[in-house]
Design a protein around this motif. Structure first.
Motif: not given
Length: 109
Positions: A50-56, A72-78, A80-85, A94-101
């Motif tokens: 997951m860390a590797l995928l996030a970095t790439v 444009d990538a930090l907001i969907p990344g954040a 993903v973290v918020a929804v997962h927590l 992942i679906a929420a982050g992909t949709a927002s991106y």
């Protein structure tokens, strides 16, 4: 040979190969679940992947030179973290982050 037959054979071979690559590790590791290496990989490998995928993703998908400087990538990344927590559901986060991106990209930011 007919093109539709070729396509059908290609899909069948790809499906069998994909299924085999998913099943074979479970068949092999079924007898070795107590091995320390298998336990170590099971504990640390998912987080490392997951860390590797996030970095790439952040490296290749973000626009670091634009006026938004990577948001444009930090907001969907954040998100993903918020929804997962919040829900502890990987598929939902992942679906929420992909949709927002995709919404951000389609909006042109």
């Amino acid at each position: 040979m007919d093109d539709s037959l070729n396509l059908g054979l290609f899909i069948a071979v790809a499906a069998v190969a994909t299924f085999a690559t998913r099943v074979i590790p479970f068949l092999f590791f079924e007898r070795h679940t107590d091995h320390p290496l298998v336990r170590h990989l099971g504990r640390y490998l998912p987080a490392a992947v997951m860390a590797l995928l996030a970095t790439v993703f952040l490296q290749r998908s973000a626009s670091w030179s634009g006026p938004w400087f990577g948001f444009d990538a930090l907001i969907p990344g954040a998100l993903v973290v918020a929804v997962h927590l919040w829900r502890r559901n990987a598929l939902l986060s992942i679906a929420a982050g992909t949709a927002s991106y995709m919404l951000i990209k389609q909006a042109g930011f």
